[in-house]
Design an enzyme around this catalytic site. Structure first.
Site, PDB file in Angstrom:
ATOM      1  N   ASP A 129     -59.766  72.687 150.794  1.00  0.00           N
ATOM      2  CA  ASP A 129     -59.823  72.820 152.245  1.00  0.00           C
ATOM      3  C   ASP A 129     -58.558  73.431 152.837  1.00  0.00           C
ATOM      4  OD1 ASP A 129     -57.919  70.837 152.190  1.00  0.00           O
ATOM      5  OD2 ASP A 129     -59.247  69.246 152.877  1.00  0.00           O
ATOM      6  N   ASP A 149     -62.345  70.852 144.880  1.00  0.00           N
ATOM      7  CA  ASP A 149     -62.155  69.591 145.568  1.00  0.00           C
ATOM      8  C   ASP A 149     -63.546  69.081 145.950  1.00  0.00           C
ATOM      9  OD1 ASP A 149     -60.885  67.505 147.092  1.00  0.00           O
ATOM     10  OD2 ASP A 149     -61.386  68.677 148.876  1.00  0.00           O
ATOM     11  N   ASP A 204     -55.258  70.013 150.063  1.00  0.00           N
ATOM     12  CA  ASP A 204     -55.158  70.566 148.720  1.00  0.00           C
ATOM     13  C   ASP A 204     -54.079  71.635 148.605  1.00  0.00           C
ATOM     14  OD1 ASP A 204     -57.369  69.066 147.603  1.00  0.00           O
ATOM     15  OD2 ASP A 204     -58.661  70.306 148.843  1.00  0.00           O
TER      16      ASP A 204
END
Length: 633
Positions: free
Chosen positions: A509, A313, A513
């Site tokens: 995180d 991410d 996600d």
């Protein structure tokens, strides 16, 4: 050994103590010339243990686990039958000693895991109406209770600091050795240790729902799981057992000596096969916990060792996730004058009513300039697009370009550098400017990607909801080979599920996600706090907000697998070599029993190497200069 220590050892390992006592009695009888009595005593004791072990053997066979008990019971019976009563006694000692070694090794391997349980807070000091504190069980604390934390005490539940400042040791939670300074209003995590001054805090959760309890639950889950490599070791026991009986039978057939059958089985007991792998995995999990990495189950270690693709991410993972104000752009043709400070003040006043990550950054920028936020009314947040509010005498709109363009006149697109993002602002129906935001790349992001490639990760991918220019900028700076931008949560899941080079490790995180972390072969939640730590979606929880821990997790997985498999194969090869030598009569039964004990010790000590790190390697970032990047609304 002191008497207390001796008593503890006897109580902890009664079979070892009983076998040593029987052995001492046999030696004394032999010294007195009572060889028949010595043989009878040793044989009776060995057969008694064999009968007792037969129950465990039958249970193991029913459960599909072969090897250690079947071979051991047969070896005891065979040595007694051919008169090798000393060897029978040594086999019993080998079994008891092997189990004792396993307990000791597992105790050392799980030292860090057990220390978590031992430090679980039991008592809290609750203050009522300004009176003296009363001691209550930690489980009785409720949200809203005011607690006193004395010097060097463990914080019992999650809460908020009431005292001005405090210093806390959070090493058991994050692996960070330096004390952390907190000020009034900061969050305190259960399991952290107070410094030299007593402080007050307000509880925000119960003990069961607090950070420390969640970590302990994760650790217990990790310790109780059986990784695939351990089950694989069980499967090795089937052909090993058949080979042992075949060699023993061959030795008896060709030598016409039944003692040869016993000699082969004495060195065939595969203790290393069934002990070394669990010890190695417990050691690897323990080493990870000591580094602030909670691995939820043993199977994840094997997946980490084989990771081929790493997916990241962007916001909060490769970047800090805390966008800062880079600059303010005013329109080229403004119908009425507005200063940068006035624009920022109005925008921040409206952003008070938004929950987006950029809103807090805009508010922080206004406060940094000493700007007073205006009270608002009639606020309305448009999900993922922006917010509108009446602030003072003005109707303010803040958000994405499309949203602001649709409700204002005179809109102008801001000229942005790579990795920057503009938050657009309109006042009373007119476009008045843009706030240019940036989110620096983590200093160790480049080093992290370099470290993963060094460990054999072949593909790297950036998955983000950002626009492509921003995503490509951050990927280029970090050294990521592939980019997928403009992704919704469902898109991320589909993309990860479709990746061909597996296993796939997804680093995010742990909150936004969660779906894609669950879809990956190994989901890594980084910098997890509070409820994030117990996220069911992640397989690995990194307690410290440190991207480089992802590299350490892969390295620990690889080293643990290497050591576990090396221990298994070392035990197998040494035992097979000894069996072949015994087939040709080169190893008497007593010598074989002693040699097998040395094989056990060597493989267990080798498995414990997973507690330590391997050769030090540099993870210093190469070209890791901060770069302007930002999230999107």
């Amino acid at each position: 050994m002191r008497p207390a220590s001796l008593r503890t050892a006897i109580l902890q390992f009664p079979l070892v103590a009983a076998t040593l006592t029987a052995g001492a009695a046999v030696i004394l009888m032999l010294a007195l010339g009572a060889a028949p009595a010595a043989q009878w005593t040793a044989s009776a004791y060995a057969l008694l243990i064999a009968v007792i072990r037969s129950g465990a053997m039958i249970k193991a066979l029913i459960g599909g686990r072969w090897g250690i008990d079947l071979l051991a019971v047969t070896a005891i019976a065979a040595t007694v039958a051919v008169g090798e009563y000393v060897a029978a006694l040594i086999i019993v000692l080998m079994l008891a000693g092997g189990e004792a070694l396993e307990d000791i090794a597992q105790g050392r391997a799980t030292r860090e895991l057990r220390s978590l349980l031992e430090r679980t807070p039991q008592t809290a000091h609750r203050q009522l109406n300004g009176g003296p504190p009363e001691d209550i069980p930690a489980d009785a604390v409720r949200p809203g209770d005011v607690l006193l934390i004395k010097p060097s005490e463990v914080v019992p539940v999650d809460g908020v600091l009431l005292t001005g400042t405090g210093s806390f040791d959070e090493s058991m939670l994050t692996g960070e050795s330096l004390p952390v300074e907190h000020t009034e209003g900061d969050t305190l995590l259960s399991g952290s240790v107070n410094g030299d001054n007593a402080v007050n805090m307000t509880a925000t959760s119960t003990a069961k729902d607090s950070q420390y309890s969640q970590i302990v639950a994760l650790v217990q889950e990790a310790a109780s799981s059986r990784p695939p490599v351990v089950r694989l070791a069980d499967r090795y026991a089937v052909p090993f057992t058949l080979l042992a009986f075949a060699l023993a039978g061959a030795g008896w057939y060709f030598s016409q000596d039944p003692g040869r059958f016993a000699q082969v089985l004495v060195v065939a007991t595969p203790c290393p096969l069934l002990i070394a792998a669990p010890v190695a995995f417990l050691a690897g999990t323990s080493r990870a916990a000591r580094s602030g990495i909670i691995i939820k189950n043993g199977g994840t270690l094997e997946q980490l060792a084989r990771v081929q693709t790493a997916v990241f991410d962007k916001t909060g993972t490769l970047t800090h996730g805390r966008p800062t104000l880079h600059g303010i752009r005013l329109p080229k043709a403004e119908a009425w004058p507005i200063s940068e400070d006035r624009l920022l003040q109005l925008a921040a006043s409206a952003e008070q009513y938004s929950s987006h990550v950029l809103a807090s950054s805009v508010i922080a920028a206004a406060r940094q300039r000493g700007l007073e936020l205006l009270p608002g009314s009639d606020a309305n947040e448009h999900a993922t697009q922006g917010v509108t509010a009446t602030c003072g005498d003005h109707r303010v709109v803040v958000g994405k370009p499309g949203f602001v363009r649709s409700v204002t006149t005179g809109f102008e697109e801001a000229d942005l550098a790579g990795g920057q993002l503009a938050v657009y602002v309109g006042v009373d129906g007119r476009f008045v400017g843009a706030l240019v935001m940036s989110d620096p790349l983590r200093a160790n992001a480049v080093g992290t990607l370099t470290g993963l490639r060094r460990l054999g990760v072949r593909e790297t991918l950036l998955l983000t909801g950002d626009a492509r220019p921003t995503a490509e900028q951050i990927a280029s700076q970090a050294g990521i080979s592939h980019v997928r931008a403009g992704c919704l949560p469902g898109d991320k899941v589909s993309i990860v599920a479709g990746l061909r080079k597996r296993p796939v490790m997804m680093v995010g995180d742990g909150v936004n996600d969660a779906p894609v972390l669950a879809a990956a072969d190994v989901g890594v939640a980084m910098g997890a706090k509070g409820s994030t730590a117990a996220s069911e979606s992640a397989d690995v929880v990194i307690m410290l907000d440190d991207l480089s821990k992802a590299v350490l997790a892969v390295e620990i997985g690889q080293r643990t697998m290497r050591i576990a498999l090396a221990s298994i194969w070392t035990g197998i090869l040494l035992s097979v070599g000894l069996m072949i030598a015994a087939v040709f009569g080169y190893i008497p039964a007593v010598a074989g029993a002693l040699l097998q004990e040395l094989v056990d010790l060597a493989t267990i000590l080798n498995a414990l190497r997973a507690l330590r790190g391997g050769r030090k390697r540099s993870t210093t970032p190469v070209g890791g200069m901060p770069v302007s990047v930002a999230g999107v609304r």
